[in-house]
Motif scaffolding. Structure first.
Motif, short mmCIF file in Angstrom:
data_model
loop_
_atom_site.label_atom_id
_atom_site.label_comp_id
_atom_site.label_asym_id
_atom_site.label_seq_id
_atom_site.Cartn_x
_atom_site.Cartn_y
_atom_site.Cartn_z
N SER A 1 -10.98 -6.15 8.75
CA SER A 1 -11.02 -4.67 8.29
C SER A 1 -10.36 -5.11 6.34
O SER A 1 -9.66 -5.98 6.50
CB SER A 1 -10.52 -3.77 8.70
OG SER A 1 -10.93 -2.68 8.01
N ASP A 2 -11.39 -4.37 5.74
CA ASP A 2 -10.87 -3.76 4.46
C ASP A 2 -10.01 -2.66 4.54
O ASP A 2 -10.89 -1.73 4.95
CB ASP A 2 -11.82 -4.38 3.45
CG ASP A 2 -12.50 -6.03 3.25
OD1 ASP A 2 -11.51 -6.20 3.02
OD2 ASP A 2 -13.61 -5.24 3.12
N VAL A 3 -8.98 -2.69 4.14
CA VAL A 3 -7.93 -1.57 3.84
C VAL A 3 -7.83 -0.89 2.75
O VAL A 3 -7.24 -1.28 2.17
CB VAL A 3 -6.69 -1.58 4.38
CG1 VAL A 3 -6.16 -0.54 4.94
CG2 VAL A 3 -7.29 -2.68 6.28
N ALA A 4 -8.11 0.45 2.69
CA ALA A 4 -7.90 1.24 1.59
C ALA A 4 -6.57 1.98 2.15
O ALA A 4 -6.46 2.97 3.47
CB ALA A 4 -8.11 2.54 0.79
N GLY A 5 -5.10 1.92 0.69
CA GLY A 5 -4.63 3.26 1.50
C GLY A 5 -3.53 4.34 0.46
O GLY A 5 -3.90 3.16 -0.41
N ALA A 6 -3.16 5.05 1.22
CA ALA A 6 -2.40 5.93 -0.01
C ALA A 6 -1.12 6.57 0.78
O ALA A 6 -1.31 7.14 2.50
CB ALA A 6 -3.82 6.91 -0.21
N LYS A 7 -0.03 6.49 0.39
CA LYS A 7 0.48 7.45 0.68
C LYS A 7 0.77 8.68 0.83
O LYS A 7 0.54 9.86 -0.11
CB LYS A 7 2.70 6.90 0.04
CG LYS A 7 3.72 7.54 1.06
CD LYS A 7 5.38 7.11 -0.10
CE LYS A 7 4.81 7.36 -1.45
NZ LYS A 7 6.48 6.65 -1.76
N ILE A 8 1.39 9.46 1.83
CA ILE A 8 1.21 11.09 1.93
C ILE A 8 2.53 11.87 2.78
O ILE A 8 3.05 10.79 3.42
CB ILE A 8 0.14 11.48 2.59
CG1 ILE A 8 -0.31 11.71 3.62
CG2 ILE A 8 -1.49 11.12 1.66
CD1 ILE A 8 -1.41 11.81 4.27
N LEU B 1 0.65 -0.81 -0.15
CA LEU B 1 0.14 0.07 0.06
C LEU B 1 0.79 1.63 0.18
O LEU B 1 0.43 2.57 -0.15
CB LEU B 1 -0.68 -0.03 1.45
CG LEU B 1 -2.22 -1.02 0.91
CD1 LEU B 1 -2.74 -1.31 2.68
CD2 LEU B 1 -3.07 -0.62 -0.03
N SER B 2 1.94 1.24 1.09
CA SER B 2 3.08 2.92 1.00
C SER B 2 3.77 2.80 -0.18
O SER B 2 4.33 3.61 -0.20
CB SER B 2 3.99 2.39 2.05
OG SER B 2 4.64 1.27 1.88
N SER B 3 4.27 1.50 -1.01
CA SER B 3 4.31 1.60 -2.35
C SER B 3 3.82 2.06 -3.06
O SER B 3 4.52 2.30 -4.68
CB SER B 3 5.35 0.81 -3.07
OG SER B 3 4.57 -0.83 -2.44
N GLY B 4 2.16 1.88 -3.79
CA GLY B 4 1.80 2.69 -4.49
C GLY B 4 1.17 0.66 -5.03
O GLY B 4 0.35 1.39 -6.28
N GLU B 5 2.05 -0.33 -5.07
CA GLU B 5 1.39 -1.28 -5.64
C GLU B 5 -0.31 -1.41 -5.79
O GLU B 5 -0.23 -1.53 -7.03
CB GLU B 5 2.09 -2.08 -5.04
CG GLU B 5 2.10 -3.58 -5.84
CD GLU B 5 2.68 -4.65 -5.61
OE1 GLU B 5 2.52 -6.28 -5.81
OE2 GLU B 5 3.77 -4.42 -4.56
N VAL B 6 -0.63 -1.98 -4.68
CA VAL B 6 -2.45 -1.62 -4.24
C VAL B 6 -3.17 -0.57 -4.04
O VAL B 6 -1.90 0.22 -2.84
CB VAL B 6 -2.01 -2.46 -3.27
CG1 VAL B 6 -2.04 -4.22 -4.96
CG2 VAL B 6 -1.98 -3.06 -2.53
N ALA B 7 -3.73 -0.27 -4.13
CA ALA B 7 -4.55 0.69 -2.93
C ALA B 7 -5.50 0.43 -2.55
O ALA B 7 -6.49 1.10 -1.30
CB ALA B 7 -5.19 1.84 -4.16
N LEU B 8 -5.73 -1.02 -1.60
CA LEU B 8 -6.86 -1.83 -1.14
C LEU B 8 -6.16 -3.54 -1.11
O LEU B 8 -5.97 -3.74 -2.19
CB LEU B 8 -8.29 -1.71 -1.84
CG LEU B 8 -9.32 -2.09 -0.85
CD1 LEU B 8 -9.93 -1.01 -0.04
CD2 LEU B 8 -10.59 -1.97 -1.98
N THR B 9 -6.54 -3.16 -0.38
CA THR B 9 -6.24 -4.52 -0.07
C THR B 9 -7.67 -5.09 1.55
O THR B 9 -8.47 -4.52 2.23
CB THR B 9 -4.97 -4.63 0.93
OG1 THR B 9 -4.53 -6.24 1.28
CG2 THR B 9 -4.98 -4.06 2.16
N PHE B 10 -7.73 -6.75 0.96
CA PHE B 10 -9.21 -7.24 1.87
C PHE B 10 -8.24 -7.70 3.00
O PHE B 10 -7.18 -8.90 3.17
CB PHE B 10 -10.28 -7.69 1.43
CG PHE B 10 -10.24 -6.59 0.11
CD1 PHE B 10 -11.57 -6.38 0.59
CD2 PHE B 10 -10.13 -6.75 -1.62
CE1 PHE B 10 -12.34 -5.58 -1.10
CE2 PHE B 10 -10.70 -6.36 -2.35
CZ PHE B 10 -11.19 -5.54 -2.29
#
Length: 791
Positions: A495-502, A472-481
Motif C-alpha cells: 500500500s502507498d500511505v499518506a500520513g499527517a500528525k493531528i 510520517l508522524s514527525s512530518g519528515e515525509v508526507a507520503l511513503t510507498f
C-alpha cells in the motif's frame, strides 16, 4: 426524779432532793417528763445520783442502771480530765455550756448539748445537768455547710459571671468568672463607683455606664432585668460583650435583702454574627453579580402532599437578564402562573430535590422562551430549592453545527475509497478504522480497534515500517510507498500511505490514508518484462481506472449529500406549509363553531356545520403531525413514548397503506414505560421499517404493529415489533440487510441507506434491532423487532 421512784433513792439522793426542796408533786411530774434529759451529778466523783425519764429513754438504761454509772461512763468525746475540769468550773460558775457525745447502752452514740448548773452554796459539790439531743441540729448544720460549699463551688466554676450585693448595697459576691473578666477582686466600694471601677460600658462598647444603668444597681432598686447588653472593657483584659439578667432578693413580705446579677459572655457569638454579616455581604455581592441566573423557590403541595407548583422567593439580576422577567414580577408568584405552564415546569424534578436534598444537573430546551438552559438544582432546606442556570442557546447552536460537520466528515470517511486508520503516536494503538480499510485487511472495526501498528505488517519488514511511521508522524515525509500490509488471513499486499500528525483531545495521533498499490506494482513488474513504454501506458491506464472509480465514488457521495439537503429543505418546506395552513384553518374552525352555536339541532345546516368542524379538526391534527415530523432533531435524549412515535408516523403512513389495501393492526401496551431517546431519529427508524413493509407486501396485505415491555437478563426493555406478510428476505440477503448501500429495490427506488441508518440510530440509543424471515412460502413475511432500554 418522780415521786414513784423516791423510795428507790439512796440517802444521798434523798438528802439532795430535800435540800433542793423538790416536794411539790406537780414539780416532780414536770421534771420527770421534761423533753430534755436531767441529771444530778456529784462533782467530786462524777456519780449520777438522780435522773429523769428522758435520760433513761435517751441512753436505753433503766433508772437503777443509770444510778450505778458516772459521767465518764456515758460521755465519749470528753476525757476524764476534761470532765473534771467541767465539774470544777461548775463549782464556781452558775452555768457551764458545752457540747459532747453520749454513748447509749447498745454502744451507739449521739451528739448532745449540756447545761451544767451549780446547785448553790448549800450543795456546792453537786450540779444539775440538762442534756439535749442535738442530732437533728447537727444534721441540719452539716446539710447547710454542704449547701454553702456546693453553692460556692458552683458559683466559682460556672462560666457565667455572678455578682451580688447585700441589703446595705455592699458587694458580697464576685465569682471567679467575674474576677477574670474584670481583672479585679471583690471590693466593698460605693455603688456610684461600680461602673468606673469595674470598667462597664453600654452595648456600643464606647459609652461608659453610670449608676442609673448598671444592672446590679437597678436590680437593687427593685427592677428585674431580662437580658440587656453590656460591655466589660477592663484594662489588660479582652473586651467582652455580655448579656445580663438581674433581679432583687426579697423576703416573703417584700423587704429587699440585696440583689444578684448573672452575666453571660456572648463575645464569640458577637464575633460570629459579625463574620456572618460579612459573609452575607460577600454572598449578596456574589449573588447579585453572578453571570448565572439564580432563583430561590418553595414547593407548593396539594392536600394529599403531592407537588403541584412552586413559588419564587428571590432572584438575582442575572435571572432578569436570562429570563427577561423583572424581579418584582417574579418574587412571590407561582411558577405556573409566571411562565404560563400548567403544571409548573420540571415540578417533579424540583420536588425530588426539595424532598431528598440531593442536587441534580440537567440541560433542557425551555419552549416558552425558545432557549436552551444548563440548570443546577440544590436544596438549602427541606421544602425549598435553588436553581442556578445559564443560557446555553448559542453553545447548543454551535454544537449542532459541529455535530453536523462531524456527521458529514464521518460519512465521507466511512465511504472513502481509500483505507483510513487513526493511531495514537505514543501507544501506536488504532482508534479509528473506516469501512474500506476493514475490507482491505479483512478485520471488523471492533477487531481493528484492539490492534496496534505492528499487528498489520509482516514481521520481517517491521523495522522498515516503523521507521516510515516515525518519519510520517514527525512530518519528515508526507507520503511513503510500498508499505507491506498483513491481512487477517495471512495474505500480504502493498500500500502507498499518506500520513499527517493531528491532535485530538490533547492526544497526538497519526492519520494514515492507505491506497492499495497492487495494481501499480503489477504494472511496474510488467513494465520490466515488456518494456518501459508499455508499462507506463498500463500504469497510466490503471491510474485512470482508479481515478474514474474515485470520481464515481465521489459523485455517489455528492448525490447522497444533495439528497440529504433536499430532505432537509423538504422538512423546512413542510413546516412552512403547516404554519401557513394553520391560520386559515383556525379561522374556518372559529367561524364554523360560531355559526354552529347559533343553530339548533333541528336546523338543516346543523349537521353540515358539524361535519365541517370534524373535517377541520382532522386537518388540524394532520398539520400538527406535519409540524412535529418536520421539526429538526435536538440531539438531546429526553423521555419518549414509543407509542407516540409510531402514531405520529402512522398519521402520514396510514393513507399509503389504505391505497394498497394493506390492513394495519395496532396492539399497543397500555402504560408503556418511556425510553430516553431522540424522538425525531426514532421516527426516522419507524418510517424506514414501515416503508419497507409497504413495498414488500402485495395487494390485500397485512402489517401488525406491537409494543410491549420485556425483561432480558434482569433489565427492562421497551419492544416495538413490525410484522408483515410480504415477500420476505432471502437467506443470502439477510446477512447484508443492515449494510450501507445494500438494496433489493430497482434503481431510483432506494439508496440502501435506510436500514443502515436505522441500525446506527438504535445503537446510539443502546438498543438492538433484529430481523426475521421464514425460509419458505410465497408470503413468507418479515418481522423487525426493536428493543430500547426502559427509562
Amino acid at each position: 426524779m418522780g415521786s414513784d421512784d423516791e423510795k428507790n433513792l439512796d440517802p444521798e439522793a434523798k438528802a439532795v432532793q430535800g435540800a433542793l426542796r423538790i416536794g411539790d408533786p406537780q414539780l416532780y411530774s414536770y421534771i420527770d417528763y421534761a423533753p430534755d434529759a436531767i441529771y444530778i451529778v456529784n462533782l467530786s466523783d462524777g456519780r449520777i445520783i438522780n435522773c429523769n425519764r428522758q435520760a433513761c429513754f435517751d441512753l436505753g438504761y433503766t433508772k437503777e442502771e443509770l444510778l450505778r454509772l458516772s459521767a465518764k461512763d456515758i460521755e465519749v468525746r470528753l476525757s476524764q480530765d476534761e470532765i473534771e475540769q467541767v465539774h470544777e468550773r461548775s463549782k464556781s460558775e452558775i452555768t457551764v455550756l458545752l457540747e459532747g457525745v453520749h454513748r447509749r447502752k447498745d454502744g451507739s452514740t449521739f451528739p448532745v448539748e449540756v447545761h451544767h448548773s451549780n446547785l448553790g452554796p448549800d450543795l456546792p459539790q453537786y450540779s444539775l445537768s440538762v442534756v439535749r439531743d442535738i442530732t437533728d441540729r447537727k444534721l441540719a448544720e452539716e446539710e447547710l455547710t454542704y449547701q454553702r460549699m456546693f453553692s460556692s463551688a458552683l458559683l466559682e466554676n460556672v462560666e457565667s459571671g455572678v455578682v451580688a450585693c447585700n441589703e446595705k448595697g455592699e458587694l458580697v459576691l464576685f465569682n471567679r468568672a467575674a474576677r477574670d473578666w474584670h481583672g479585679l477582686d471583690l471590693m466593698n466600694i460605693p455603688q456610684a463607683e461600680w461602673a468606673s471601677h469595674y470598667d462597664l460600658y453600654l452595648e456600643d462598647g464606647v459609652t461608659p455606664m453610670d449608676i442609673n444603668t448598671v444592672p446590679l444597681a437597678r436590680a437593687f432598686r427593685g427592677e428585674t432585668i431580662h437580658g440587656i447588653g453590656m460591655v466589660i472593657s477592663a484594662k489588660g483584659q479582652p473586651k467582652r460583650h455580655v448579656i445580663v439578667y438581674a433581679g432583687p432578693i426579697k423576703t416573703e413580705n417584700g423587704r429587699v435583702l440585696g440583689a444578684v446579677a448573672v452575666m453571660h459572655d456572648i463575645s464569640d457569638r458577637k464575633l460570629a454574627d459579625s463574620k456572618l454579616k460579612e459573609s452575607e455581604g460577600r454572598f449578596r455581592s456574589l449573588f447579585e453579580n453572578m453571570a448565572e441566573g439564580v432563583a430561590l423557590h418553595e414547593m407548593i403541595y396539594d392536600e394529599s402532599g403531592a407537588p403541584i407548583d412552586y413559588r419564587v422567593l428571590n432572584v438575582n439580576a442575572a435571572y432578569e437578564k436570562n429570563i427577561g422577567i423583572p424581579a418584582k414580577r417574579a418574587i412571590g408568584f407561582l411558577a405556573g402562573d409566571l411562565y404560563g405552564i400548567k403544571p409548573a415546569p420540571y415540578v417533579d424534578k424540583y420536588a425530588q430535590v426539595a424532598r431528598d436534598r440531593k442536587p441534580i444537573f440537567f440541560e433542557t430546551f425551555f419552549e416558552p422562551f425558545n432557549k436552551y438552559f444548563d440548570i443546577s438544582v440544590f436544596s438549602p432546606k427541606e421544602g425549598q430549592f435553588v436553581t442556578v442556570f445559564q443560557d446555553i442557546t448559542e453553545r447548543k447552536k454551535l454544537e449542532d453545527k459541529i455535530r453536523e460537520s462531524e456527521e458529514r466528515l464521518r460519512i465521507l470517511v466511512e465511504n472513502a475509497s481509500d483505507g483510513i486508520l487513526l493511531a495514537d503516536i505514543k501507544t501506536r494503538r488504532f482508534t479509528l478504522a473506516n469501512n474500506h480499510i476493514q475490507r482491505m485487511l479483512g478485520y471488523s472495526e471492533e477487531e481493528l480497534l484492539k490492534l496496534y501498528v505492528p499487528d498489520i505488517h509482516p514481521g520481517g519488514r517491521l523495522t522498515y515500517v516503523l521507521e516510515q511511521f516515525d518519519r510520517l508522524s514527525s512530518g519528515e515525509v508526507a507520503l511513503t510507498f510500498d508499505i507491506p500490509m498483513l491481512c487477517k488471513d495471512g495474505k500480504v499486499f502493498y500500500s502507498d500511505v499518506a500520513g499527517a500528525k493531528i491532535s485530538l483531545q490533547g492526544e497526538e495521533c497519526m492519520l494514515g490514508i492507505f491506497r492499495d498499490a497492487t495494481t501499480r506494482k503489477r504494472a511496474e513488474e510488467y513494465a520490466v518484462e515488456i518494456g518501459a513504454a508499455k508499462a507506463v501506458a498500463e500504469a497510466e491506464k490503471a491510474k485512470a481506472v482508479e481515478i474514474e472509480a474515485a470520481y464515481n465514488e465521489l459523485q455517489r457521495t455528492k448525490d447522497l449529500l444533495v439528497q440529504s439537503e433536499k430532505l432537509a429543505s423538504l422538512g423546512e418546506f413542510t413546516a412552512g406549509i403547516a404554519h401557513e395552513l394553520n391560520n386559515p384553518l383556525a379561522g374556518i374552525l372559529l367561524l364554523a363553531g360560531h355559526y354552529l352555536g347559533l343553530k339548533s339541532s333541528s336546523d338543516a345546516e346543523y349537521e353540515d356545520l358539524k361535519q365541517i368542524i370534524q373535517a377541520g379538526e382532522r386537518m388540524a391534527e394532520i398539520v400538527r403531525g406535519l409540524l412535529d415530523f418536520s421539526r429538526p432533531s435536538s440531539g438531546e435524549m429526553v423521555p419518549v413514548s414509543c407509542n407516540d412515535v409510531i402514531e405520529v408516523v402512522m398519521i402520514f403512513g396510514q393513507k399509503t397503506m389504505i391505497n394498497k389495501n394493506i390492513d394495519v393492526q395496532k396492539n399497543y401496551e397500555k402504560n408503556l414505560p418511556v425510553v430516553m431517546g431522540d424522538k425525531s431519529r426514532l421516527q426516522q427508524v419507524v418510517i424506514n421499517i414501515i416503508s419497507n413493509a409497504r413495498d414488500a407486501v402485495r395487494r390485500d396485505g397485512l402489517l401488525k404493529i406491537y409494543t410491549r415491555t420485556v425483561t432480558v437478563e434482569g433489565k427492562r426493555f421497551v419492544e416495538m415489533e413490525f410484522k408483515d406478510n410480504g415477500v420476505g428476505i432471502t437467506d443470502e440477503n439477510m446477512k447484508k440487510v443492515f449494510d450501507p448501500f445494500f438494496t433489493t429495490k430497482r434503481p431510483g427506488k432506494g439508496t440502501g441507506l435506510g436500514l443502515s441508518v436505522a441500525y446506527s440510530i438504535i445503537k446510539e440509543h443502546n438498543g438492538e434491532i433484529s430481523v426475521e424471515s421464514p425460509p419458505v412460502g410465497e408470503k413468507r413475511g418479515t418481522t423487525f423487532r426493536i428493543r430500547i432500554p426502559a427509562a
